[in-house]
Design a protein around this motif. Structure first.
Motif, PDB file in Angstrom:
ATOM      1  N   SER A 243      52.207  91.601 -10.883  1.00 28.07           N
ATOM      2  CA  SER A 243      51.342  92.540 -11.593  1.00 28.07           C
ATOM      3  C   SER A 243      50.556  91.831 -12.693  1.00 28.07           C
ATOM      4  N   SER A 244      49.707  92.612 -13.374  1.00 26.02           N
ATOM      5  CA  SER A 244      48.931  92.156 -14.542  1.00 26.02           C
ATOM      6  C   SER A 244      47.895  91.100 -14.192  1.00 26.02           C
ATOM      7  N   VAL A 245      47.349  91.179 -12.989  1.00 23.93           N
ATOM      8  CA  VAL A 245      46.272  90.281 -12.562  1.00 23.93           C
ATOM      9  C   VAL A 245      45.127  91.128 -12.037  1.00 23.93           C
ATOM     10  N   GLY A 246      44.036  91.185 -12.784  1.00 22.32           N
ATOM     11  CA  GLY A 246      42.859  91.918 -12.338  1.00 22.32           C
ATOM     12  C   GLY A 246      43.198  93.320 -11.871  1.00 22.32           C
ATOM     13  N   ASP A 247      42.655  93.684 -10.701  1.00 27.77           N
ATOM     14  CA  ASP A 247      42.925  94.987 -10.084  1.00 27.77           C
ATOM     15  C   ASP A 247      43.916  94.870  -8.936  1.00 27.77           C
ATOM     16  N   VAL A 248      44.648  93.755  -8.864  1.00 26.22           N
ATOM     17  CA  VAL A 248      45.540  93.484  -7.734  1.00 26.22           C
ATOM     18  C   VAL A 248      46.530  94.615  -7.523  1.00 26.22           C
ATOM     19  N   GLU A 249      47.212  95.027  -8.580  1.00 28.06           N
ATOM     20  CA  GLU A 249      48.244  96.060  -8.438  1.00 28.06           C
ATOM     21  C   GLU A 249      47.639  97.382  -7.986  1.00 28.06           C
ATOM     22  N   GLN A 250      46.524  97.756  -8.577  1.00 32.40           N
ATOM     23  CA  GLN A 250      45.862  99.003  -8.193  1.00 32.40           C
ATOM     24  C   GLN A 250      45.500  99.000  -6.709  1.00 32.40           C
ATOM     25  N   ILE A 251      44.957  97.876  -6.243  1.00 34.10           N
ATOM     26  CA  ILE A 251      44.528  97.792  -4.848  1.00 34.10           C
ATOM     27  C   ILE A 251      45.727  97.821  -3.901  1.00 34.10           C
ATOM     28  N   VAL A 252      46.781  97.083  -4.234  1.00 33.28           N
ATOM     29  CA  VAL A 252      47.971  97.066  -3.381  1.00 33.28           C
ATOM     30  C   VAL A 252      48.603  98.449  -3.305  1.00 33.28           C
ATOM     31  N   ASN A 253      48.732  99.118  -4.440  1.00 32.08           N
ATOM     32  CA  ASN A 253      49.360 100.438  -4.450  1.00 32.08           C
ATOM     33  C   ASN A 253      48.511 101.473  -3.724  1.00 32.08           C
ATOM     34  N   GLU A 254      47.199 101.383  -3.911  1.00 24.72           N
ATOM     35  CA  GLU A 254      46.318 102.362  -3.280  1.00 24.72           C
ATOM     36  C   GLU A 254      46.273 102.202  -1.764  1.00 24.72           C
ATOM     37  N   THR A 255      46.280 100.966  -1.299  1.00 23.95           N
ATOM     38  CA  THR A 255      46.158 100.710   0.139  1.00 23.95           C
ATOM     39  C   THR A 255      47.509 100.538   0.827  1.00 23.95           C
ATOM     40  N   ASN A 256      48.584 100.498   0.037  1.00 16.18           N
ATOM     41  CA  ASN A 256      49.939 100.347   0.585  1.00 16.18           C
ATOM     42  C   ASN A 256      50.056  99.109   1.466  1.00 16.18           C
ATOM     43  N   CYS A 257      49.504  97.987   0.979  1.00 15.82           N
ATOM     44  CA  CYS A 257      49.463  96.775   1.797  1.00 15.82           C
ATOM     45  C   CYS A 257      50.487  95.733   1.362  1.00 15.82           C
ATOM     46  N   GLY A 258      51.325  96.058   0.385  1.00 15.53           N
ATOM     47  CA  GLY A 258      52.265  95.050  -0.064  1.00 15.53           C
ATOM     48  C   GLY A 258      53.198  95.563  -1.128  1.00 15.53           C
ATOM     49  N   ILE A 259      53.862  94.640  -1.795  1.00 14.48           N
ATOM     50  CA  ILE A 259      54.789  94.944  -2.881  1.00 14.48           C
ATOM     51  C   ILE A 259      54.372  94.133  -4.107  1.00 14.48           C
ATOM     52  N   VAL A 260      54.301  94.802  -5.245  1.00 12.37           N
ATOM     53  CA  VAL A 260      53.933  94.148  -6.499  1.00 12.37           C
ATOM     54  C   VAL A 260      55.186  94.001  -7.363  1.00 12.37           C
TER      55      VAL A 260
END
Length: 433
Positions: free
Chosen positions: A363-380
């Protein structure tokens, strides 16, 4: 500014009904040179320009090219730009003596930009990052050209957070303060600003020392070419042949990492994750595609008692990237957490999502967490601890069952190159209306 630093630049001319030129200048450190003859330049610079040219813009490029790479790639790049009716003016990048060579290259670019302006009467100067914006701001003040500040990140803070500038040393503090002052001028004077992330844009909009808030900012991520990174173009036979070449059996689990090691990317933590992973997937391979010296990583792996025969480290060219990504079951990237990373948009995230590969990241890198959570493409991971890593590994079964198309759909929303080109066009139109 620092011995070994590199400066790369380009400028772009567009001609629709209004005649104008986009001028961009690229500045990077000595381990991350970006030119049109570099892989990153070919993935994150030329595709946008080709898209703009194909949509009717008349583009002229000026770039500073490192001689050895220019010799290898000049014919290929020259052919591509001609195909898109782009006029390319490469000049030779100079490295020595330190500082003076940088000043010389900036001076050459400045004179060439001014010369072309006298000939073509540019109306818009598009500057990527901070060094280029010194020229863009100068052209706005001298010639009245519009100025687009394509900031790419908090550059001065990146130099500090990346341990390139030590603020305990007076000369670095002077340079840092100079560029932080210029940062304010760029943001205030620009007709428009482009940020890589919403996180950075929101941060800037909270700064009360900038006049005319909220200043106009458009977010354009580091886009991916979804046609190039397309799993449907990878045949089963090619995947099997690559696995055979790498000594990976058909059903063997593949964890992958693509890109640089060190400075921002945390190799120790990524190796720790792999150590946790093989407690559940004992035969898992860690495929690391990087230009770094393999021994740097292998020495750390030996110290951690990792199975060296299951760690595959080798360089991969851009044309080979989609195939190598395709054999991954899971990919990861851990990035150093710092203030400047609010503005970071990892290129690899869009490319992995385009290929439908699930990911593990922090987490805490750009919009990475937002994008992962929104698209359900990974684990942060909130923290890069062994316990957090083990918790994520225990959740892998559901993640690995995701369809690649579902992940790719997320890339279409966030990282489409076509969308990126359209956003740039919208920005130009808003400036020139």
């Amino acid at each position: 500014i620092q011995g070994g630093d590199m400066i790369q630049m380009y400028d772009v001319t567009n001609d629709v009904k209004l005649r104008f030129e986009i001028i961009g200048v690229f500045w990077t450190g000595d381990t991350a040179q970006i030119t049109f003859t570099d892989p990153l330049g070919q993935s994150q610079v030329l595709p946008y320009l080709f898209g703009l040219a194909d949509n009717g813009y008349n583009i002229t490029i000026i770039s500073a090219e490192k001689p050895e790479k220019f010799t290898l790639k000049k014919d290929e790049i020259a052919r591509l730009v001609v195909e898109h009716n782009i006029d390319w003016h490469p000049i030779s990048y100079t490295k020595h003596p330190p500082i003076l060579s940088t000043m010389l290259d900036v001076s050459k670019m400045k004179k060439l930009a001014a010369k072309l302006h006298q000939k073509k009467n540019f109306q818009l100067v598009h500057c990527r990052s901070y060094i280029s914006s010194l020229i863009g701001l100068w052209m706005k003040r001298k010639f009245g050209t519009k100025f687009l500040f394509d900031m790419r990140g908090f550059w001065a803070d990146e130099r500090v957070d990346g341990n390139i500038w030590n603020l305990k040393q007076p000369h670095y503090r002077l340079v840092y303060n100079y560029f932080k002052k210029k940062e304010m001028q760029f943001l205030e004077s620009a007709d428009h600003t482009v940020s890589l992330t919403y996180n950075a844009a929101n941060e800037i909009h909270q700064w009360d020392n900038i006049a005319h808030q909220p200043i106009p900012i458009t977010v354009i991520t580091c886009c991916a070419d979804l046609e190039f990174f397309n799993p449907e173009k990878i045949s089963q036979q090619n995947s099997e042949e690559l696995r055979l070449k790498l000594g990976i059996v058909k059903d063997q689990f593949v964890l992958s990492y693509f890109g640089s090691i060190g400075t921002w990317y945390l190799s120790d933590e990524m190796l720790l994750f792999y150590k946790c992973l093989i407690t559940k997937f004992r035969e898992a391979v860690f495929m690391i595609c990087t230009l770094e010296n393999p021994e740097i990583i292998l020495n750390k792996a030996r110290q951690m008692n990792l199975p060296i025969d299951q760690i595959k480290i080798f360089p991969v060219g851009r044309n080979e990237m989609p195939l190598h990504v395709s054999i991954s079951n899971l990919s990861l990237f851990f990035i150093k957490n710092s203030f400047s990373k609010k503005a970071s948009s990892p290129v690899k995230q869009g490319e992995l999502m385009a290929m439908g590969i699930p990911m593990i990241c922090n987490s805490s890198v750009g919009d990475v967490e937002q994008i992962v959570n929104e698209t359900n493409c990974g684990i942060v991971l909130k923290e890069l601890t062994k316990s957090e890593m083990m918790n994520s590994i225990n959740e892998l079964n559901s993640l690995l069952q995701l369809s690649r198309q579902q992940i790719r759909n997320g890339a279409q929303k966030w990282y489409s190159l076509q969308k990126g080109v359209q956003l740039y066009q919208r920005v130009y139109n808003s400036i020139l209306k």
